[in-house]
Design a protein around this motif. Sequence first.
Motif, short mmCIF file in Angstrom:
data_model
loop_
_atom_site.label_atom_id
_atom_site.label_comp_id
_atom_site.label_asym_id
_atom_site.label_seq_id
_atom_site.Cartn_x
_atom_site.Cartn_y
_atom_site.Cartn_z
N THR B 111 -0.24 -24.61 -40.76
CA THR B 111 -1.11 -25.49 -40.69
C THR B 111 -1.88 -25.67 -39.28
N ALA B 112 -1.29 -25.15 -38.33
CA ALA B 112 -2.11 -25.06 -36.80
C ALA B 112 -3.24 -23.81 -37.10
N THR B 113 -2.79 -22.97 -37.71
CA THR B 113 -3.78 -21.69 -38.05
C THR B 113 -5.08 -22.21 -38.77
N LEU B 114 -4.66 -23.00 -39.80
CA LEU B 114 -5.66 -23.65 -40.87
C LEU B 114 -6.40 -24.42 -40.00
N GLU B 115 -5.87 -25.17 -39.07
CA GLU B 115 -6.83 -26.14 -38.22
C GLU B 115 -7.67 -25.34 -37.57
N ALA B 116 -7.55 -24.27 -36.99
CA ALA B 116 -8.30 -23.40 -36.41
C ALA B 116 -9.44 -22.90 -37.39
N SER B 178 -0.89 -15.72 -34.34
CA SER B 178 -2.05 -16.16 -34.42
C SER B 178 -2.78 -16.52 -33.28
N ILE B 179 -1.98 -16.59 -31.94
CA ILE B 179 -2.72 -16.62 -30.75
C ILE B 179 -3.78 -15.48 -30.76
N ALA B 195 -11.55 -23.15 -31.64
CA ALA B 195 -10.18 -22.96 -32.45
C ALA B 195 -8.96 -22.81 -32.01
N MET B 196 -8.87 -22.39 -30.88
CA MET B 196 -7.36 -22.29 -30.12
C MET B 196 -7.14 -23.61 -29.69
N GLU B 197 -8.06 -24.52 -29.16
CA GLU B 197 -7.67 -25.84 -29.06
C GLU B 197 -7.27 -26.63 -30.22
N ALA B 198 -7.99 -26.32 -31.33
CA ALA B 198 -7.56 -27.06 -32.67
C ALA B 198 -6.10 -26.73 -32.97
#
Lengths: 75, 215
Positions: B111-116, B178-179, B195-198
């Motif tokens: 989900t964090a990756t999708l946010e990005a 993902s990073i 994106a990274m912040e998201a």
Amino acid sequence: MTGESAFWVFARRGPADPFEQVGVVKASSAAIAYVYARMNYRERPWRDLCVAPKDSFYSPNRSADEPAVAERTLS
Amino acid sequence: MSQPSPNALSVEANQAVRDLLASLIEIKQFVGFQYASWCTSGPSIEADIALAGMAQEESGHAAALGALLEDPSTDKDALVTWASWSEKAGGMIDDWPLMIVTCLARDAAATATLEALKGARDARLAQRATKMLQEERFHLMFGVETVRSFAALSPKARRDLGDGYQRALAEAENQLGSIDKLSRLASLGVVGADAMEARRKSLENLSRRLNDVWA
């Protein structure tokens, strides 16, 4: 499961529609009851969906040893 | 004006997108497989139906991401069908609390990756990420609230689950990479600089919601 309560599920299809009770779920919290409701009652694309603890509704007719008002009137 | 597809990106950018999508698909398959395996064995009928619905949605996410690969040489069916699920998922996790924290951690990483990716330059990728995030909101809520229901467990059992969550999150992050992948995508202009912040905010937000659960 222990520690679970019943939550009534209410939903409506449009912003002007009244909420209707569509079912009931048992869950350990209101938040998970909402998730269960969303997954268990997704047969229609509801605009709004919410849950309320069944215990939060007061009705003088629902005492276990007392008949409903309508029944008392008829008897 | 039509939006560029992934194939309109440079070869390097296209490969970077594909790498990330392939990792995301694997995570979705894993979580979908676990939920599907548990959908007749959950603690209640409500939980079973929720698990079935979430398995269906995770499978849909894997299929939607697979469709973005757009490469005739890639066997998309092999990526997203049941036949590949059990093999890649390593079998069903047969302990309910452990399955919940493992899937929550993996879903959190995805989900964090999708946010990005929500702000990706490619409109289809951005739209699908946004749609998936709408559904993931409820998946995460299911995971967090189910974890809360483990409050009756002993403090040691809760700490062990917390450790299990952190371990699964680290594994998922490692699997997704993902990073590195998002940094690469940002440098190639496929996603914005924010994106990274998201991604960070998404993980931090979930971590905050879980803080009191493990104690």
